[in-house]
Design an enzyme around this catalytic site. Structure first.
Site, PDB file in Angstrom:
ATOM      1  N   LYS A 202       1.011  -1.028  -0.095  1.00  0.00           N
ATOM      2  CA  LYS A 202       0.091   0.090   0.059  1.00  0.00           C
ATOM      3  C   LYS A 202       0.756   1.144   0.065  1.00  0.00           C
ATOM      4  CE  LYS A 202      -1.740   3.139   1.876  1.00  0.00           C
ATOM      5  NZ  LYS A 202      -1.826   4.738   1.395  1.00  0.00           N
ATOM      6  N   GLY A 256       6.183   5.361   9.051  1.00  0.00           N
ATOM      7  CA  GLY A 256       5.408   6.398   9.054  1.00  0.00           C
ATOM      8  C   GLY A 256       5.681   7.376  10.389  1.00  0.00           C
ATOM      9  N   SER A 257       4.704   8.130  10.789  1.00  0.00           N
ATOM     10  CA  SER A 257       4.670   8.935  11.776  1.00  0.00           C
ATOM     11  C   SER A 257       4.271   8.065  13.133  1.00  0.00           C
ATOM     12  CB  SER A 257       3.586   9.884  11.628  1.00  0.00           C
ATOM     13  OG  SER A 257       2.224   9.489  11.812  1.00  0.00           O
ATOM     14  N   THR A 258       4.748   8.640  14.047  1.00  0.00           N
ATOM     15  CA  THR A 258       4.286   7.843  15.392  1.00  0.00           C
ATOM     16  C   THR A 258       3.060   7.774  15.833  1.00  0.00           C
ATOM     17  OG1 THR A 258       6.712   8.379  16.463  1.00  0.00           O
ATOM     18  CG2 THR A 258       4.941   7.969  18.132  1.00  0.00           C
ATOM     19  N   VAL A 260       0.397   7.756  13.638  1.00  0.00           N
ATOM     20  CA  VAL A 260      -0.408   6.736  12.872  1.00  0.00           C
ATOM     21  C   VAL A 260       0.340   5.334  13.143  1.00  0.00           C
ATOM     22  CG1 VAL A 260      -0.515   5.756  10.445  1.00  0.00           C
ATOM     23  CG2 VAL A 260      -0.627   8.214  10.945  1.00  0.00           C
ATOM     24  N   GLY A 261       1.460   5.132  13.694  1.00  0.00           N
ATOM     25  CA  GLY A 261       2.153   3.840  14.191  1.00  0.00           C
ATOM     26  C   GLY A 261       1.515   3.546  15.401  1.00  0.00           C
ATOM     27  N   GLU A 278       8.695   1.549  11.988  1.00  0.00           N
ATOM     28  CA  GLU A 278       9.771   2.588  11.907  1.00  0.00           C
ATOM     29  C   GLU A 278       8.939   3.821  11.827  1.00  0.00           C
ATOM     30  OE1 GLU A 278      11.738   5.001  10.870  1.00  0.00           O
ATOM     31  OE2 GLU A 278      12.027   4.279   8.734  1.00  0.00           O
ATOM     32  N   CYS A 312      12.746  11.130   8.787  1.00  0.00           N
ATOM     33  CA  CYS A 312      12.628  10.512  10.179  1.00  0.00           C
ATOM     34  C   CYS A 312      13.794  10.866  11.003  1.00  0.00           C
ATOM     35  CB  CYS A 312      12.206   9.055   9.931  1.00  0.00           C
ATOM     36  SG  CYS A 312      13.395   8.082   9.379  1.00  0.00           S
ATOM     37  N   GLU A 409       7.808  16.488  16.323  1.00  0.00           N
ATOM     38  CA  GLU A 409       8.346  16.240  14.755  1.00  0.00           C
ATOM     39  C   GLU A 409       7.798  17.202  14.059  1.00  0.00           C
ATOM     40  OE1 GLU A 409       9.770  12.652  12.390  1.00  0.00           O
ATOM     41  OE2 GLU A 409       7.801  12.435  12.829  1.00  0.00           O
TER      42      GLU A 409
END
Length: 506
Positions: A202, A256-258, A260-261, A278, A312, A409
Site C-alpha cells: 500500500k 510513518g509517523s508515530t 499513525v504507528g 519504523e 525521520c 516532529e
C-alpha cells in the site's frame, strides 16, 4: 564547494521547462492501474485519486482509489502465490536469482524511477538517483540470504532427534512513507521476499507512481511469479486500514509517523499480527567545541535540510557547546543559505518543495507556533516563492526544551538550536525527547565520541556524519517512540521468519 544562495524571501523558485518536459509519460497524465495477481486492474469502485506535482501544483497521473474489496482480492492473490507453492516452496537459490533480477530492474530503470519520484514528491533528482542506487544495492544484498536461512540440530537425550526449521510468515502488508518510497520499500520488501513471504504493498497516497511503475517493470523483466508482489493504492484510512485489519495478513511492516504507528499497533494487535514499526524522530545533532566547526556546520545543514527536512532521521535539534555556539550559528546559517532551492529535476537543486499541500500547510503553521512560544527566527521562517510547496530553510533560536518546536516532529526544514555545558549535559539534552531514532555527534575526541555513542538513547548514532544509511549489513531501528523492531542487519531476517521446533522419537 561554495554555492551562491538562491533563497530570497518572496522569490520564485526557478522552474526548468526542460526539466518539466523530462517527466516520464507514465507520471505525466492518465489513469494508472494497480497490480494484483500479475494483472493491471482499476479499483473495484472505479474511483481514482489525483497526484500533484509539488513544484508546479499541476496534476500528474491519477491512481486508483483502492479500498477493502481491493485489499481482499490482493491478499487472496498473495495467499495463493504463497501456498501453491509458487514462492514459499521455491528453490531458495531461485529466489536469490529473482532478487538479483529485481536489483537489475532498479539499476537499469533508475533514471526513469528517480525522475518520477522527484516529480511526484519533490525530492532533488540527485537525491532520488542516490536512493535508487541504494534500493538496487539492497535487493542485491538480500539476494544472498535465501540459501542461508537454515535451522539447526539440538542435542537431545536417548533416541530423540531435535531440530529447528526457519519458515516464512505468509502474506506481509507494507505501508510506508512518501519521503523516499523506493528506498524505504526496498529495506523491508527485500528481506521479506528473501525469506519466502509474499507481499501486498500500500504505497503512500501522495507518491504512489514510482511503486506502480516499479511493479509493472518487475512483471515485464523478472521471473517473479504472479501474486508474489501486489500493489493496492488508496488513502491510508481506507486501503491502509483494510490491509492492517485483514485476517489473511500475517505481518505489517509500517514506516510513518508515530501517531499513525500507534494506531497501526492498536489495530494489528486485535489478531496478534507481527509488526515492524519504523516511526518518527527528533534527532539531535551534538556539536562539541573541539569539532571542525566548518565541517560540522555543513554537516548539520545537510542533517536538517536534506529532503527538505522530510526525513525521520532529520537533525532538527542542534545542541552546541556554549563556548562555540555563536560562531557555529553563523557558520550554520551560511551553510543553510548555500542550499539551492528550486526545481527538483534540476541537478543544481539541493532542496525541493514539500511533498503535498496538506503537509506544506502543516509545516508553515509551525512558524506562528514558534513565535507564540517565544522562539526567535534566526533565518527563514517563510514560504519561498508564490507557487509550489516551497519553504525557506529555517533555524530557530532562544528555544527551551519544553517548547513544542523542540519536542514535536515538524517533518520540514525547521531546526531548533540550543546550547550545552559539558558531556553529561550534552547527553541529557540529546535524550530529552520521546523519540530515539538517530543522532549525530561532531567531535575530534575519540573518547567523547564513544561516551556519546553509549549515552545517547537512539538506534543509530553517527560520528562526524549524518544521514548515512547502509543497504543491509547494519541494523536500523528506533528506540522509545521511534518504533518497534527494525530494518537491516542479520536481525531483520528474524522479523520475516518464524522458528519451528521438531522433535522425533527414533
Amino acid at each position: 564547494m561554495t554555492v551562491e544562495t538562491t533563497i530570497t524571501a518572496g522569490g520564485t523558485p526557478p522552474i526548468s521547462e526542460a526539466a518539466r518536459r523530462a517527466i516520464p509519460a507514465f507520471a505525466r497524465s492518465g489513469d494508472r492501474q494497480m497490480i494484483i495477481g500479475g494483472r493491471r486492474v482499476p479499483a473495484v469502485s472505479g474511483q481514482t485519486l489525483p497526484n500533484t506535482d509539488p513544484t508546479t501544483e499541476a496534476p500528474l497521473a491519477s491512481i486508483p482509489r483502492g479500498g477493502a474489496e481491493d485489499v481482499d482480492i490482493a491478499v487472496r492473490a498473495a495467499q495463493k502465490a504463497f501456498t501453491d507453492p509458487t514462492w514459499s516452496g521455491i528453490d531458495p537459490a531461485v529466489r536469490g536469482r529473482i532478487l538479483l533480477q529485481i536489483a537489475a530492474v532498479a539499476e537499469e530503470h533508475a533514471e526513469e524511477l528517480a525522475t518520477i519520484e522527484s516529480a511526484n514528491m519533490g525530492g532533488p533528482i540527485t537525491m532520488t538517483r542516490q536512493m535508487m542506487a541504494v534500493a538496487a544495492q539492497t535487493y542485491r544484498h538480500y539476494a544472498g540470504w535465501p540459501t542461508m536461512l537454515g535451522g539447526h540440530t539440538v542435542p537431545m537425550p536417548g533416541n530423540r532427534l531435535g531440530y529447528t526449521r526457519r519458515e516464512p510468515l505468509g502474506v506481509v502488508g507494507f505501508i510506508w512513507g512518501w519521503n523516499g518510497p523506493m528506498v524505504q520499500l526496498a529495506l523491508t520488501l527485500a528481506p521479506a521476499l528473501a525469506a519466502g513471504n509474499t507481499a501486498v504493498l500500500k504505497p503512500p497516497e501522495w507518491a504512489s507512481l514510482t511503486t506502480l511503475r516499479f511493479a509493472e517493470l518487475l512483471d515485464e523483466h523478472t521471473d517473479l511469479p504472479p501474486g508474489v508482489v501486489n500493489v493496492v493504492t488508496g488513502p491510508g484510512r481506507e486501503a491502509g486500514e483494510s490491509l492492517v485489519r485483514h485476517p489473511g495478513v500475517a505481518k505489517i511492516a509500517f514506516t510513518g509517523s508515530t501517531a499513525v504507528g500507534r494506531h497501526v499497533h492498536e489495530v494489528a494487535s486485535a489478531d496478534l499480527k507481527r509488526l515492524t514499526l519504523e516511526l518518527g524522530g527528533k534527532s539531535p545533532v551534538v556539536v562539541f567545541a573541539d569539532a571542525d566547526l566548518e565541517v560540522a556546520a555543513r554537516g548539520a545543514a545537510v542533517a536538517l535540510l536534506a529532503g527538505s527536512g522530510q526525513a525521520c532521521v532529520a537533525g532538527t535539534r542542534l545542541i552546541v557547546a556554549d563556548s562555540v555556539r555563536a560562531e557555529f550559528t553563523e557558520r550554520l546559517i551560511t551553510a543553510m543559505a548555500g542550499f539551492v532551492v528550486g526545481d527538483p529535476l534540476d541537478p543544481a537543486t539541493m532542496m525541493g518543495p514539500l511533498a503535498a499541500r496538506p503537509h506544506f500547510e502543516r509545516v508553515t503553521s509551525w512558524f506562528d507556533i514558534a513565535a507564540q512560544e517565544g522562539a526567535r527566527t534566526l533565518t527563514g521562517g517563510t514560504r519561498y516563492g508564490d507557487h509550489g510547496f516551497f519553504v525557506t530553510p529555517t533555524l530557530l533560536g532562544d528555544v527551551t526544551p519544553d517548547m513544542r518546536v523542540v519536542r514535536e516532529e515538524i517533518f520540514g526544514p525547521v531546526g531548533a538550536l540550543m546550547g550545552f555545558t559539558d558531556i553529561d549535559d550534552a547527553i541529557a539534552r540529546a535524550n530529552q525527547t520521546e523519540y530515539g531514532l538517530a543522532a549525530s555527534v561532531w567531535t575530534k575526541d575519540l573518547a567523547t565520541a564513544h561516551r556519546l555513542a553509549a549515552g545517547i538513547d537512539a538506534g543509530t548514532v553517527w560520528v562526524n556524519t549524518h544521514h548515512e544509511m547502509t543497504t543491509g549489513p547494519m541494523p536500523f531501528a528506533g528506540f522509545k517512540q521511534s518504533g518497534i523492531g527494525g530494518e537491516g542487519g542479520p536481525e531483520v531476517m528474524d522479523a520475516f521468519t518464524k522458528h519451528k521446533a521438531v522433535l522425533i522419537a527414533l
